[in-house]
Design an enzyme around this catalytic site. Structure first.
Site, PDB file in Angstrom:
ATOM      1  CB  ALA A 110      -0.939  -0.013   1.205  1.00  0.00           C
ATOM      2  CG  HIS A 111      -1.144   5.076   0.527  1.00  0.00           C
ATOM      3  ND1 HIS A 111      -2.123   6.017   0.352  1.00  0.00           N
ATOM      4  CD2 HIS A 111      -1.408   4.500   1.725  1.00  0.00           C
ATOM      5  CE1 HIS A 111      -2.935   6.016   1.391  1.00  0.00           C
ATOM      6  NE2 HIS A 111      -2.519   5.104   2.240  1.00  0.00           N
ATOM      7  CG  ASN A 112       2.858   7.319   1.840  1.00  0.00           C
ATOM      8  OD1 ASN A 112       1.670   7.563   1.669  1.00  0.00           O
ATOM      9  ND2 ASN A 112       3.821   8.054   1.321  1.00  0.00           N
TER      10      ASN A 112
END
Length: 339
Positions: free
Chosen positions: A238-240
């Site tokens: 997922a993001h980051n």
């Protein structure tokens, strides 16, 4: 098919030769399936009996292993690693593409290095940089301002969104998506408001990414996959997320947003790691685990429940539902005893 001598293989992997150094080797195989001209390996005593019956011309073994007469050997401390290196030298896997196909759509602003191959129907957008010896498979899409380093290979139908960075000597398998939007939304009065994902995906060198894996771009900062990371098939990053060097992640694992994984971690298949938590270096997590809080000490962790006969499982399930009631009863008894 490439043929190398036993001595050439020994020099390449740092092994000692037992037998004819000029013996030609054409391929790799297991002890059970090997034929003359193959080299096999023994890294697990479980398969020791197969050494006596193998048809391999040579085997890779530890220094103290007895080898039957008539079979040559390469001796080294880590036979499995030696086998992996030999397999690379004798690899027969075809390239995802060879040359630049006439149907490929390459934007005029693309910077293309030496010996780059681009497969049929691939699309390369504006301001992309493809370094020397990059291979782009059939049907890939590479978005604007993306940079791909020396020797990296993309198999068929890989999609890389805009502004992403992929380092040198990476391998990305078919169907993988790099740089799609992360799951970012705000809620106002029961209605969802999309948050644009403005970060990038930055991937280091020697990263291997399995088929149909997704790596989301960062919301504001970047999603980062460090050097030497291995990600198996059908994983969700997922993001980051930040993954540090030489960590290996098995198939169907999910890393939620903004979690941080340390160096040299081994994460078993179908594991789920919650967002915004950290896992320190040198952690091993068994498959089907659910990690919901920070891990600060190296070592092995597990939370998956093994399969059991249905009757046993149903009994245990019923008892689990009674656990809180049992706890309260024990607590009450302890209180009475203390009085």
């Amino acid at each position: 098919m490439q043929t190398l001598t036993l001595q050439q293989l020994a020099d390449a992997i740092g092994a000692a030769v037992q037998g004819d150094p000029a013996l030609p080797i054409q391929g790799v195989a297991t002890l059970a399936s090997a034929k003359p001209g193959h080299i096999a390996f023994l890294a697990n005593e479980k398969y020791r009996s197969q050494l006596d019956s193998t048809q391999a011309s040579a085997v890779i073994v530890a220094p103290d292993v007895d080898v039957p007469d008539g079979i040559a050997a390469l001796r080294m401390k880590n036979p499995y690693a030696g086998f992996a290196k030999v397999a690379q030298l004798l690899d027969t896997t075809p390239k995802p593409a060879d040359g630049i196909h006439t149907s490929a759509q390459v934007h005029a602003t693309t910077k293309i290095g030496k010996n780059v191959s681009i497969g049929a129907n691939a699309v390369i957008a504006e301001q992309v940089e493809l370094a020397d010896n990059v291979t782009v498979g059939v049907g890939c899409y590479i978005g604007p301002n993306t940079r791909i380093g020396v020797g990296t290979q993309l198999w068929q139908h890989v999609v890389i969104y805009h502004n992403c960075v992929i380092g040198e000597n990476c391998l990305v398998h078919a169907g993988t998506v790099i740089g799609a939007d992360g799951f970012g939304w705000a809620n106002e009065g029961g209605k969802w408001i999309k948050i644009p994902q403005l970060g990038r995906v930055v991937i280091g060198n020697r990263v291997d990414i399995g088929a149909s894996t997704t790596i989301d771009r960062g919301a504001l900062d970047d999603t980062i996959i460090s050097d030497g990371v291995i990600i198996d098939n059908q994983c969700q990053i997922a993001h980051n997320v930040f993954i540090d060097e030489d960590t290996a992640i098995a198939g169907c694992t999910v890393l939620a947003g903004s979690c941080r994984i340390g160096k040299r971690c081994l994460i078993g298949g179908a594991t789920a790691i919650n967002g915004h938590i950290s896992v320190c270096d040198d952690v091993q997590i068994s498959g089907f685990s659910m990690v919901i809080k920070e891990i600060t000490e190296p070592g092995a962790y597990a939370s998956g429940i093994p399969a059991a006969p249905q009757r046993e499982w149903r009994r245990n399930g019923a008892r689990y539902r009674q656990l809180d009631d049992l706890f309260q009863r024990v607590k009450k008894i302890e209180k009475q005893l203390n009085n």
